[in-house]
Write an enzyme that holds these catalytic residues in place. Structure first.
Site, mmCIF file in Angstrom:
data_model
loop_
_atom_site.group_PDB
_atom_site.id
_atom_site.type_symbol
_atom_site.label_atom_id
_atom_site.label_comp_id
_atom_site.label_asym_id
_atom_site.label_seq_id
_atom_site.Cartn_x
_atom_site.Cartn_y
_atom_site.Cartn_z
ATOM 1 N N LYS A 175 0.840 -1.209 0.000
ATOM 2 C CA LYS A 175 0.000 0.000 0.000
ATOM 3 C C LYS A 175 0.874 1.257 0.000
ATOM 4 O O LYS A 175 0.562 2.240 -0.671
ATOM 5 C CB LYS A 175 -0.944 0.008 1.206
ATOM 6 C CG LYS A 175 -1.774 1.269 1.195
ATOM 7 C CD LYS A 175 -3.033 1.252 1.975
ATOM 8 C CE LYS A 175 -3.823 2.519 1.686
ATOM 9 N NZ LYS A 175 -4.488 3.048 2.850
ATOM 10 N N ASN A 226 0.662 4.646 -2.326
ATOM 11 C CA ASN A 226 0.569 5.998 -1.762
ATOM 12 C C ASN A 226 1.761 6.870 -2.175
ATOM 13 O O ASN A 226 1.619 8.067 -2.398
ATOM 14 C CB ASN A 226 0.454 5.952 -0.223
ATOM 15 C CG ASN A 226 -0.872 5.398 0.248
ATOM 16 O OD1 ASN A 226 -0.917 4.574 1.150
ATOM 17 N ND2 ASN A 226 -1.964 5.815 -0.355
HETATM 18 O O1 PAF Z 1 -4.585 7.776 0.668
HETATM 19 C C1 PAF Z 1 -5.452 7.630 -0.230
HETATM 20 O O2 PAF Z 1 -6.165 8.529 -0.649
HETATM 21 C C2 PAF Z 1 -5.703 6.211 -0.745
HETATM 22 O O3 PAF Z 1 -4.840 5.347 -0.059
HETATM 23 C C3 PAF Z 1 -5.543 6.049 -2.247
HETATM 24 C C4 PAF Z 1 -5.397 4.584 -2.561
HETATM 25 C C5 PAF Z 1 -4.369 6.806 -2.792
HETATM 26 C C6 PAF Z 1 -6.811 6.434 -2.966
HETATM 27 O O4 PAF Z 1 -7.131 7.784 -2.909
#
Ligand code: PAF
Length: 315
Positions: A194, A198
């Site tokens: 993740k 990001n």
């Molecule tokens: O931080 C965020 O906004 C989310 O993790 C993502 C996946 C970038 C979607 O907007």
């Protein structure tokens, strides 16, 4: 339906994700609390409840909200949804909620929360939750659903049998509430998977003041996205973290799936709040320096978002 769910739940931090999780659980459980450091907003939520906007429907949920954890007392489950920069100051205020039987889930983006959690002496088990659920805070206690996504749960360190059972029970609670949940043996790999997404999306959307999907139509932004993600992937590989293959393609796929979303970092900038840049590109940069890996694009994104924050943050 069998009652497999923990008895009392406290959601800490009524931001976009906190409100989304609280409304999701309110659908199936009564004893849900929201803990907010802001006593005026807590009073407002206690009075007006939470509102969920989803697919053109507006639903309203009464909620118990307070700024005083003593009022809530011990709970089975804590969903800690404050942003990464607020974690250190929030943890001590949670003590009245925690017993040795409490399970706390940390839902922060990035990796900045990992050393903070490791250094906190909490009386309960601590697990990580990594989610791709989309949520947008429209106003106090009012959240817009931004897209379904899987949530991974797991322990970073070895956990007791009781804690593992509590995690399974919590996973079942989330599933009954409608979330797609996986219990992961290697949660650190999910945290980094993740993080890479990001790294590629959040700072760029904040700097371009655009929705996630717009990055794909901007050649310059797309090139920076690729480079930033590949730098972070090299860091992950050097650390021996088992990240999923094709991180750039995955980041682009998330951009497409969340094309209309305002990223959490852009929401922070628009709300004049401190962003999670230190926990995302900043943390990658720090790891890269430690390992002697070049990360010039993450350095550039980090510096640019810090300069943006400087325009509105005091001091
Ligand atoms: O931080 C965020 O906004 C989310 O993790 C993502 C996946 C970038 C979607 O907007």
């Amino acid at each position: 339906m069998p009652d497999t769910s923990p008895k009392r739940v406290a959601v800490v931090g009524p931001g976009a994700l906190g409100c989304l999780l609280a409304t999701t659980l309110c659908r199936i459980r009564g004893d849900i609390w929201v803990l907010d450091h802001d006593s005026q907003r807590a009073a407002l939520l206690q009075y007006s409840g939470l509102t969920l906007e989803r697919a053109g429907r507006i639903e309203h949920f009464p909620i118990q909200a307070t700024a005083d954890a003593q009022e809530i007392g011990p709970v089975a489950l804590v969903l800690l949804c404050v942003k990464s920069p607020a974690l250190g100051q929030t943890l001590p205020s949670l003590l009245p909620l925690l017993t040795k039987n409490t399970l706390l889930f940390a839902w922060q983006n990035g990796i900045g929360h990992l050393p903070v959690l490791a250094g906190a002496e909490l009386p309960c088990a601590v697990a990580l939750a990594v989610t791709s659920l989309g949520a947008h805070l429209v106003g106090p206690g009012r959240v817009r659903f931004g897209g379904a996504g899987a949530t991974s749960l797991g322990f970073l360190d070895e956990a007791s049998l009781e804690a593992q059972l509590a995690l399974q029970e919590a996973a079942e609670l989330f599933r009954v509430a409608g979330l797609e949940v996986r219990v992961e043996a290697d949660i650190l790999a999910q945290v980094w998977n993740k993080l890479l997404v990001n790294v590629g999306i959040n700072a760029l959307t904040a700097l371009h003041n655009c929705e996630n999907g717009a990055l794909l139509e901007n050649g310059e932004a797309l090139a920076l996205m690729r480079a930033a993600v590949l730098e972070a992937a090299s860091v992950a590989q050097a650390k021996g973290i088992a990240i999923a293959p094709e991180p750039v393609a995955r980041t682009i796929a998330v951009c497409q799936a969340t094309a209309g979303n305002i990223s959490s970092m852009l929401q922070d900038v628009r709300g004049n709040r401190r962003t999670e840049i230190e926990a995302i590109n900043g943390a990658v940069l720090e790891e890269a320096r430690r390992l002697g890996i070049p990360a010039p694009v993450n350095a550039e994104l980090f510096a640019a978002v810090k300069a943006l924050e400087k325009k509105y943050l005091p001091g």
